[in-house]
Scaffold this motif. Structure first.
Motif, PDB file in Angstrom:
ATOM      1  N   ASP A   1     -56.842 115.341 -21.574  1.00  0.00           N
ATOM      2  CA  ASP A   1     -55.846 116.000 -22.423  1.00  0.00           C
ATOM      3  C   ASP A   1     -55.718 115.292 -23.773  1.00  0.00           C
ATOM      4  OD1 ASP A   1     -55.046 118.194 -20.639  1.00  0.00           O
ATOM      5  OD2 ASP A   1     -54.491 116.547 -19.322  1.00  0.00           O
ATOM      6  N   SER A   2     -56.108 114.005 -23.856  1.00  0.00           N
ATOM      7  CA  SER A   2     -56.166 113.358 -25.181  1.00  0.00           C
ATOM      8  C   SER A   2     -57.257 113.988 -26.034  1.00  0.00           C
ATOM      9  CB  SER A   2     -56.434 111.843 -25.050  1.00  0.00           C
ATOM     10  OG  SER A   2     -55.244 111.132 -24.837  1.00  0.00           O
ATOM     11  N   SER A   3     -58.401 114.309 -25.430  1.00  0.00           N
ATOM     12  CA  SER A   3     -59.453 114.980 -26.217  1.00  0.00           C
ATOM     13  C   SER A   3     -58.975 116.354 -26.676  1.00  0.00           C
ATOM     14  CB  SER A   3     -60.728 115.158 -25.382  1.00  0.00           C
ATOM     15  OG  SER A   3     -61.368 113.925 -25.179  1.00  0.00           O
ATOM     16  N   ARG A   4     -58.261 117.058 -25.793  1.00  0.00           N
ATOM     17  CA  ARG A   4     -57.758 118.392 -26.160  1.00  0.00           C
ATOM     18  C   ARG A   4     -56.760 118.279 -27.322  1.00  0.00           C
ATOM     19  NH1 ARG A   4     -55.005 120.912 -21.337  1.00  0.00           N
ATOM     20  NH2 ARG A   4     -55.233 122.857 -22.503  1.00  0.00           N
TER      21      ARG A   4
ATOM     22  N   CYS B   1     -54.528 106.411 -15.017  1.00  0.00           N
ATOM     23  CA  CYS B   1     -55.374 106.322 -16.207  1.00  0.00           C
ATOM     24  C   CYS B   1     -54.532 106.485 -17.471  1.00  0.00           C
ATOM     25  CB  CYS B   1     -56.452 107.406 -16.132  1.00  0.00           C
ATOM     26  SG  CYS B   1     -57.790 107.112 -17.271  1.00  0.00           S
ATOM     27  N   ASP B   2     -54.687 105.518 -18.365  1.00  0.00           N
ATOM     28  CA  ASP B   2     -54.010 105.541 -19.662  1.00  0.00           C
ATOM     29  C   ASP B   2     -54.853 106.426 -20.583  1.00  0.00           C
ATOM     30  OD1 ASP B   2     -52.781 104.942 -22.045  1.00  0.00           O
ATOM     31  OD2 ASP B   2     -52.892 102.764 -21.807  1.00  0.00           O
ATOM     32  N   ARG B   3     -54.490 107.698 -20.679  1.00  0.00           N
ATOM     33  CA  ARG B   3     -55.194 108.779 -21.389  1.00  0.00           C
ATOM     34  C   ARG B   3     -56.344 109.331 -20.549  1.00  0.00           C
ATOM     35  NH1 ARG B   3     -53.497 109.401 -26.455  1.00  0.00           N
ATOM     36  NH2 ARG B   3     -52.734 107.684 -27.698  1.00  0.00           N
TER      37      ARG B   3
ATOM     38  N   ILE C   1     -68.949 102.663 -25.589  1.00  0.00           N
ATOM     39  CA  ILE C   1     -68.711 103.860 -26.425  1.00  0.00           C
ATOM     40  C   ILE C   1     -67.369 103.728 -27.143  1.00  0.00           C
ATOM     41  CG2 ILE C   1     -68.408 106.375 -26.396  1.00  0.00           C
ATOM     42  CD1 ILE C   1     -70.351 106.476 -24.019  1.00  0.00           C
ATOM     43  N   ARG C   2     -66.384 103.126 -26.487  1.00  0.00           N
ATOM     44  CA  ARG C   2     -65.072 102.910 -27.133  1.00  0.00           C
ATOM     45  C   ARG C   2     -65.232 102.149 -28.451  1.00  0.00           C
ATOM     46  NH1 ARG C   2     -59.532 102.215 -25.489  1.00  0.00           N
ATOM     47  NH2 ARG C   2     -58.508 100.858 -26.972  1.00  0.00           N
ATOM     48  N   ALA C   3     -66.092 101.107 -28.399  1.00  0.00           N
ATOM     49  CA  ALA C   3     -66.279 100.313 -29.616  1.00  0.00           C
ATOM     50  C   ALA C   3     -66.885 101.183 -30.722  1.00  0.00           C
ATOM     51  CB  ALA C   3     -67.167  99.112 -29.310  1.00  0.00           C
TER      52      ALA C   3
ATOM     53  N   THR D   1     -55.125  98.730 -37.593  1.00  0.00           N
ATOM     54  CA  THR D   1     -55.130  99.880 -36.701  1.00  0.00           C
ATOM     55  C   THR D   1     -56.576 100.257 -36.422  1.00  0.00           C
ATOM     56  OG1 THR D   1     -54.347 102.135 -36.427  1.00  0.00           O
ATOM     57  CG2 THR D   1     -54.942 101.496 -38.644  1.00  0.00           C
ATOM     58  N   ASP D   2     -56.799 101.175 -35.460  1.00  0.00           N
ATOM     59  CA  ASP D   2     -58.181 101.587 -35.215  1.00  0.00           C
ATOM     60  C   ASP D   2     -58.460 102.868 -35.993  1.00  0.00           C
ATOM     61  OD1 ASP D   2     -57.520 103.929 -33.570  1.00  0.00           O
ATOM     62  OD2 ASP D   2     -56.812 102.454 -32.111  1.00  0.00           O
ATOM     63  N   ARG D   3     -59.674 103.356 -35.850  1.00  0.00           N
ATOM     64  CA  ARG D   3     -60.112 104.479 -36.675  1.00  0.00           C
ATOM     65  C   ARG D   3     -59.268 105.737 -36.454  1.00  0.00           C
ATOM     66  NH1 ARG D   3     -64.659 105.181 -39.309  1.00  0.00           N
ATOM     67  NH2 ARG D   3     -65.941 103.675 -38.201  1.00  0.00           N
ATOM     68  N   ILE D   4     -58.860 105.968 -35.224  1.00  0.00           N
ATOM     69  CA  ILE D   4     -58.114 107.204 -34.951  1.00  0.00           C
ATOM     70  C   ILE D   4     -56.612 106.991 -35.141  1.00  0.00           C
ATOM     71  CG2 ILE D   4     -57.576 108.919 -33.170  1.00  0.00           C
ATOM     72  CD1 ILE D   4     -60.473 108.589 -32.169  1.00  0.00           C
ATOM     73  N   GLY D   5     -56.118 105.841 -34.648  1.00  0.00           N
ATOM     74  CA  GLY D   5     -54.688 105.549 -34.813  1.00  0.00           C
ATOM     75  C   GLY D   5     -54.275 105.551 -36.275  1.00  0.00           C
TER      76      GLY D   5
ATOM     77  N   GLU E   1     -58.685 105.129 -21.050  1.00  0.00           N
ATOM     78  CA  GLU E   1     -59.732 105.803 -21.834  1.00  0.00           C
ATOM     79  C   GLU E   1     -59.439 105.666 -23.318  1.00  0.00           C
ATOM     80  OE1 GLU E   1     -60.911 109.709 -20.765  1.00  0.00           O
ATOM     81  OE2 GLU E   1     -61.870 108.916 -18.973  1.00  0.00           O
ATOM     82  N   PRO E   2     -60.444 105.641 -24.200  1.00  0.00           N
ATOM     83  CA  PRO E   2     -61.824 105.540 -23.771  1.00  0.00           C
ATOM     84  C   PRO E   2     -62.092 104.157 -23.190  1.00  0.00           C
ATOM     85  CG  PRO E   2     -61.678 105.354 -26.164  1.00  0.00           C
ATOM     86  CD  PRO E   2     -60.312 105.688 -25.680  1.00  0.00           C
ATOM     87  N   GLY E   3     -62.881 104.108 -22.115  1.00  0.00           N
ATOM     88  CA  GLY E   3     -63.208 102.821 -21.505  1.00  0.00           C
ATOM     89  C   GLY E   3     -63.164 102.906 -19.998  1.00  0.00           C
TER      90      GLY E   3
HETATM   91  P1  TYD Z   1     -55.827 103.019 -27.784  1.00  0.00           P
HETATM   92  O1  TYD Z   1     -55.842 101.697 -28.485  1.00  0.00           O
HETATM   93  O2  TYD Z   1     -56.088 103.031 -26.324  1.00  0.00           O
HETATM   94  O3  TYD Z   1     -54.550 103.823 -28.231  1.00  0.00           O
HETATM   95  P2  TYD Z   1     -53.123 103.982 -27.648  1.00  0.00           P
HETATM   96  O4  TYD Z   1     -52.587 102.617 -27.401  1.00  0.00           O
HETATM   97  O5  TYD Z   1     -52.415 104.736 -28.700  1.00  0.00           O
HETATM   98  O6  TYD Z   1     -53.314 104.789 -26.386  1.00  0.00           O
HETATM   99  O7  TYD Z   1     -56.906 103.917 -28.540  1.00  0.00           O
HETATM  100  C1  TYD Z   1     -57.261 105.148 -28.109  1.00  0.00           C
HETATM  101  C2  TYD Z   1     -57.367 106.043 -29.324  1.00  0.00           C
HETATM  102  O8  TYD Z   1     -58.333 107.052 -29.059  1.00  0.00           O
HETATM  103  C3  TYD Z   1     -56.067 106.760 -29.642  1.00  0.00           C
HETATM  104  O9  TYD Z   1     -55.920 106.849 -31.049  1.00  0.00           O
HETATM  105  C4  TYD Z   1     -56.281 108.134 -29.073  1.00  0.00           C
HETATM  106  C5  TYD Z   1     -57.761 108.334 -29.220  1.00  0.00           C
HETATM  107  N1  TYD Z   1     -58.364 109.248 -28.224  1.00  0.00           N
HETATM  108  C6  TYD Z   1     -58.898 110.465 -28.654  1.00  0.00           C
HETATM  109  O10 TYD Z   1     -58.850 110.778 -29.852  1.00  0.00           O
HETATM  110  N2  TYD Z   1     -59.496 111.290 -27.741  1.00  0.00           N
HETATM  111  C7  TYD Z   1     -59.604 110.962 -26.424  1.00  0.00           C
HETATM  112  O11 TYD Z   1     -60.146 111.738 -25.603  1.00  0.00           O
HETATM  113  C8  TYD Z   1     -59.043 109.703 -25.988  1.00  0.00           C
HETATM  114  C9  TYD Z   1     -59.133 109.297 -24.542  1.00  0.00           C
HETATM  115  C10 TYD Z   1     -58.442 108.876 -26.933  1.00  0.00           C
END
Ligand code: TYD
Length: 212
Positions: free
Chosen positions: A100-103, A95-97, A50-52, A155-159, A40-42
């Motif tokens: 609890d990642s959203s939390r 599942c990779d995330r 939506i991930r994109a 990096t991505d937007r959140i990382g 996730e996301p994905g």
């Molecule tokens: P990803 O490249 O899969 O990151 P990582 O390798 O660190 O797992 O990107 C997922 C990103 O989305 C990561 O920064 C965490 C974020 N994320 C949330 O903020 N909320 C969520 O519910 C999930 C599933 C991921």
């Protein structure tokens, strides 16, 4: 027929979740279990789209509420089309995330209330929770070093958010693990890959008891 088990890997950036998820999938397949490895996301075409939107650097970005809604929407599609059918067919889902990642990200670090994230999860995904969450933890400095190596400045937007945000994520995960010690297992991911894999196997051993 055995019911499948649902295992999620959680943790901050660069903790080694994806590698450990893949190694666990291989280990379970070697025990002749039917395993679906997803992320996730994905995980489904809709959720990958939506991930994109979430992680791409186009546009102006999303505030924590919009972000939480998009993650919940992606998760709803993933749960309905992939995770629940797999579990119902007796497969193991890794599942990779997951929620609890959203939390931790949109809640702990983003400032949304935990009950609101859980409400979105009830609406979108019927409140489905993993049987076990493996929280891989590494020190913040080690995470920064690994990410610099892995992402080489991209990096991505959140990382790419600052250290305070990621410290908030790590603190939230630690709180969840303390509050729910049966569902969450904390795993020190600071050692080498093989050593962490041994800890992962130990953490899911009790789930294997009724599946083999
Ligand atoms: P990803 O490249 O899969 O990151 P990582 O390798 O660190 O797992 O990107 C997922 C990103 O989305 C990561 O920064 C965490 C974020 N994320 C949330 O903020 N909320 C969520 O519910 C999930 C599933 C991921």
């Amino acid at each position: 027929m055995t019911t499948g088990k649902f295992i999620a890997f959680e943790g901050g950036e660069g903790a080694g979740k994806s590698t450990q998820a893949r190694l666990l999938a291989e280990a379970l397949r070697a025990r002749r279990l039917d395993v679906v490895l997803t992320r996730e996301p994905g995980g489904t075409p809709g959720a990958e789209a939506i991930r994109a939107l979430l992680l791409g650097l186009d546009g102006q970005g999303w505030n924590p509420s919009a972000e939480a809604l998009l993650f919940a929407a992606a998760r709803a599609d993933h749960v309905e089309r992939l995770i629940e059918p797999a579990l119902a067919a007796g497969k193991w889902v890794i599942c990779d995330r997951f929620v609890d990642s959203s939390r931790a990200y949109q809640g702990g670090a983003g400032g949304l209330a935990d009950e609101d994230i859980l409400a979105l999860h009830r609406i979108g995904s019927g409140g489905l929770l993993p049987d076990r969450v493996l929280l891989i933890e590494i020190p913040a400095n080690e995470a920064a070093t690994r990410l610099a190596r892995r992402d080489a400045g991209r990096t991505d937007r959140i990382g790419g958010r600052d250290r305070t945000y990621h410290a908030g994520v790590a603190a939230a995960f630690a709180r969840f693990a303390t509050a729910e010690p049966r569902r969450f297992i904390r795993i020190d991911g600071d050692g080498d890959i093989a050593a962490t894999h041994v800890k992962v196997l130990a953490a899911i051993a009790s789930l294997l008891g009724d599946a083999s």
